[in-house]
Design a protein around this motif. Structure first.
Motif, PDB file in Angstrom:
ATOM      1  N   MET A 189      -8.025  -3.591  -5.141  1.00  0.00           N
ATOM      2  CA  MET A 189      -7.624  -3.388  -3.754  1.00  0.00           C
ATOM      3  C   MET A 189      -6.111  -3.501  -3.600  1.00  0.00           C
ATOM      4  SD  MET A 189     -10.675  -5.738  -2.206  1.00  0.00           S
ATOM      5  CE  MET A 189      -9.766  -6.256  -0.749  1.00  0.00           C
ATOM      6  N   CYS A 190      -5.541  -4.511  -4.254  1.00  0.00           N
ATOM      7  CA  CYS A 190      -4.094  -4.736  -4.165  1.00  0.00           C
ATOM      8  C   CYS A 190      -3.329  -3.534  -4.726  1.00  0.00           C
ATOM      9  CB  CYS A 190      -3.724  -6.014  -4.923  1.00  0.00           C
ATOM     10  SG  CYS A 190      -1.982  -6.478  -4.760  1.00  0.00           S
ATOM     11  N   ALA A 191      -3.736  -3.081  -5.889  1.00  0.00           N
ATOM     12  CA  ALA A 191      -3.043  -1.957  -6.531  1.00  0.00           C
ATOM     13  C   ALA A 191      -3.166  -0.680  -5.703  1.00  0.00           C
ATOM     14  CB  ALA A 191      -3.610  -1.740  -7.934  1.00  0.00           C
ATOM     15  N   SER A 192      -4.372  -0.374  -5.227  1.00  0.00           N
ATOM     16  CA  SER A 192      -4.570   0.865  -4.469  1.00  0.00           C
ATOM     17  C   SER A 192      -3.889   0.820  -3.103  1.00  0.00           C
ATOM     18  CB  SER A 192      -6.071   1.158  -4.311  1.00  0.00           C
ATOM     19  OG  SER A 192      -6.755   0.071  -3.729  1.00  0.00           O
ATOM     20  N   PHE A 193      -3.821  -0.388  -2.501  1.00  0.00           N
ATOM     21  CA  PHE A 193      -3.162  -0.496  -1.195  1.00  0.00           C
ATOM     22  C   PHE A 193      -1.653  -0.301  -1.332  1.00  0.00           C
ATOM     23  CE2 PHE A 193      -2.191  -1.811   3.020  1.00  0.00           C
ATOM     24  CZ  PHE A 193      -3.368  -1.750   3.742  1.00  0.00           C
ATOM     25  N   VAL A 194      -1.091  -0.779  -2.424  1.00  0.00           N
ATOM     26  CA  VAL A 194       0.343  -0.577  -2.673  1.00  0.00           C
ATOM     27  C   VAL A 194       0.646   0.920  -2.786  1.00  0.00           C
ATOM     28  CG1 VAL A 194       2.194  -0.869  -4.379  1.00  0.00           C
ATOM     29  CG2 VAL A 194       0.774  -2.827  -3.739  1.00  0.00           C
ATOM     30  N   VAL A 195      -0.182   1.654  -3.529  1.00  0.00           N
ATOM     31  CA  VAL A 195       0.010   3.104  -3.669  1.00  0.00           C
ATOM     32  C   VAL A 195      -0.212   3.796  -2.327  1.00  0.00           C
ATOM     33  CG1 VAL A 195      -0.744   5.188  -4.869  1.00  0.00           C
ATOM     34  CG2 VAL A 195      -0.685   3.002  -6.089  1.00  0.00           C
ATOM     35  N   LEU A 197      -2.698  -9.360  -0.188  1.00  0.00           N
ATOM     36  CA  LEU A 197      -3.682  -9.086  -1.235  1.00  0.00           C
ATOM     37  C   LEU A 197      -3.291  -9.749  -2.554  1.00  0.00           C
ATOM     38  CD1 LEU A 197      -4.498  -5.369  -0.401  1.00  0.00           C
ATOM     39  CD2 LEU A 197      -6.185  -7.202  -0.595  1.00  0.00           C
ATOM     40  N   ALA A 198      -1.998  -9.869  -2.818  1.00  0.00           N
ATOM     41  CA  ALA A 198      -1.547 -10.587  -4.016  1.00  0.00           C
ATOM     42  C   ALA A 198      -1.908 -12.068  -3.912  1.00  0.00           C
ATOM     43  CB  ALA A 198      -0.039 -10.407  -4.198  1.00  0.00           C
TER      44      ALA A 198
END
Length: 497
Positions: free
Chosen positions: A330-336, A429-430
């Motif tokens: 979730m964290c990675a996809s939200f950053v993108v 999220l982090a």
């Protein structure tokens, strides 16, 4: 057993009502007829419309665990459903925004009471091997309700009068009506019955639900002894007041998980799409209202398929690995997602807007790997019986506080900050990933009563064949009777011609 489980799933559709509401409000805000009926509500008013349901739930929470513990799990579901039906009637008949807001308060009040009992009934009634599947399916029905609402509002989009929004509002009562019918086909929780001294009735239900009516089954007798002795120990040596959740290291550990479950499930950016999908899609360049409704409907179908599929694999990798995988993804996809939103705002290139929508879908795939189903299932199973209703209530309090904040703040923040508001969720999220890594423990393939050992160690009050040393000592010193006596007594009665 299969017939009972089917009835049970119809009897606990509370989460579907919640999901229906979120998607319905998304859809209604895209309908010109709804906007006209309520004189084009401002961003603050729209925020209040969504937040007031959470306020209703918060107001109901102080009485919710007492209804479940005193009147029973089934009584809690019945009470909540009746209140929701009354609220839906008022909502559908609303003549002004004030009446609409009051009705949503009542719906939230009823949802909280039903929510406080339904997952308890599932966890305490189903076979140990099926607990993970059914407790996660419970919360995953949120998406079923969401799908129905999304496509129903899409279907009523072409109606040129107030019935375009009144029809979706009326249908919101359907899950509660189904629950009121199905609940009479489902027995009460055997743990609740034992706590009330109805031991033989509880034993009969355990036999019916876990061994096709055979009270002599070895698993049924082991479960019965473990439940009865554990509840006797809890009653004798532990209180069930609210302060118990703060007294021991094990309970404080549970409390951290419960509060984090509640806030993380709603403060992960998902509420932006759950209630304000229309605004998010406008920010990604989707100006056509009909297309926004279509995207909302397709997203809910993808969400439901993902969440439902994961329900059948919960015990394979386990709870902790799934939470870690989901939160990290979730964290990675939200950053993108944030990056594409920023670039689209600068360049207005349509391809960037399409990529932003793609990562919204990917974000939700990760979210549904854990947070949709395990939110309730994990919370219920980490709590001992005496604290289960109150602990679940605290978790839902965190959910409702987060929803209130999101519902009221999100539309204003999106209007003021646009894509920059997404950065707040990137950072949060982090933080979630760190908390999950350090505090969430594994509980897979463990009977409900035995999970206490993961939190309390040898200090746990666990009876039955796997009783801790402390429990055996206390039972011996206090002369607490084991469950074997009641098993033998019941067997002699059912075998008497």
């Amino acid at each position: 057993m299969r017939g009972l489980y089917i009835c049970l799933m119809f009897a606990v559709l509370t989460s579907a009502t919640n999901g229906y509401d979120g998607s319905m409000m998304n859809g209604l805000q895209a309908l010109d007829q709804w906007v006209t009926s309520f004189h084009n509500p401002s961003a603050a008013t729209r925020g209040l419309l969504n937040a007031i349901m959470s306020v209703g739930s918060i107001v109901a929470l102080p009485i919710t665990p007492y209804i479940a513990d005193i009147a029973g799990r089934r009584a809690g579901i019945i009470t909540g459903c009746l209140l929701m039906i009354v609220g839906v009637v008022l909502q559908s008949a609303s003549l002004n925004i004030q009446m609409f807001i009051a009705a949503r308060f009542l719906i939230g009040f009823g949802v909280a009471i039903a929510h406080g009992s339904a997952p308890l009934l599932i966890a305490e009634l189903v076979h140990p091997q099926h607990r993970a599947i059914f407790t996660t399916i419970y919360n995953s029905t949120w998406y079923f309700g969401s799908i129905v609402a999304a496509w129903l509002t899409y279907g009523t989009f072409t109606i040129s009068n107030a019935w375009s929004w009144r029809i979706p509002s009326i249908v919101q009562a359907a899950p509660s009506v189904i629950q009121l019918i199905a609940i009479w086909l489902v027995p009460e929780s055997p743990r609740y019955l034992i706590a009330k001294g109805k031991n033989e009735q509880a034993l009969q239900i355990l036999g019916k639900c876990h061994a096709r009516g055979d009270v002599n089954d070895e698993l049924v007798q082991i479960e019965y002894r473990e439940i009865r002795e554990t509840l006797a120990l809890e009653k004798e040596f532990e209180g069930n007041g609210w302060l118990e959740l703060f007294k021991t290291p094990g309970n404080r550990h549970r409390l951290i998980i419960l509060i984090s479950l509640g806030f993380f499930s709603q403060w992960s950016g998902n509420s932006l799409v759950s209630y304000y999908m229309s605004d998010v899609l406008k920010g990604a360049g989707v100006e056509n209202a009909k297309l926004r409704l279509e995207i909302n409907g397709i997203l809910n179908i993808v969400n439901f398929i993902t969440a439902l599929t994961m329900c059948f694999f919960i015990d394979k990798p386990g709870r902790r690995p799934l939470f870690l995988f989901a939160t990290g993804g979730m964290c990675a996809s939200f950053v993108v997602w944030t990056i594409f939103a920023a670039e689209f705002k600068k360049t207005a290139i349509n391809a960037l807007g399409y990529l932003e929508v793609t990562f919204i879908f990917l974000y939700y795939v990760f979210y549904n790997c854990a947070w949709s189903g395990l939110l309730v299932g994990y919370a219920v199973e980490i709590l001992p019986y005496k604290l289960r209703a109150k602990g679940l209530t605290l978790m839902f309090l965190a959910v409702d506080l987060a929803l209130f904040f999101n519902s009221y703040v999100n539309p204003v923040a999106l209007a003021k900050l646009d894509w920059k508001y997404y950065i707040v969720y990137d950072c949060w999220l982090a933080v979630e990933s760190i908390v999950v890594c350090f505090y969430y423990i594994e509980t897979r393939n463990t009977p409900l009563e035995e999970i206490v050992k993961y939190f309390d160690g040898e200090q746990a009050l666990l009876g039955g064949d796997l009783a801790t040393e402390k429990a055996r000592t206390l039972m011996f010193e206090e002369g607490i009777e084991t469950g074997k006596t009641d098993v033998d007594r019941f067997e002699s009665r059912v075998s008497t011609p």
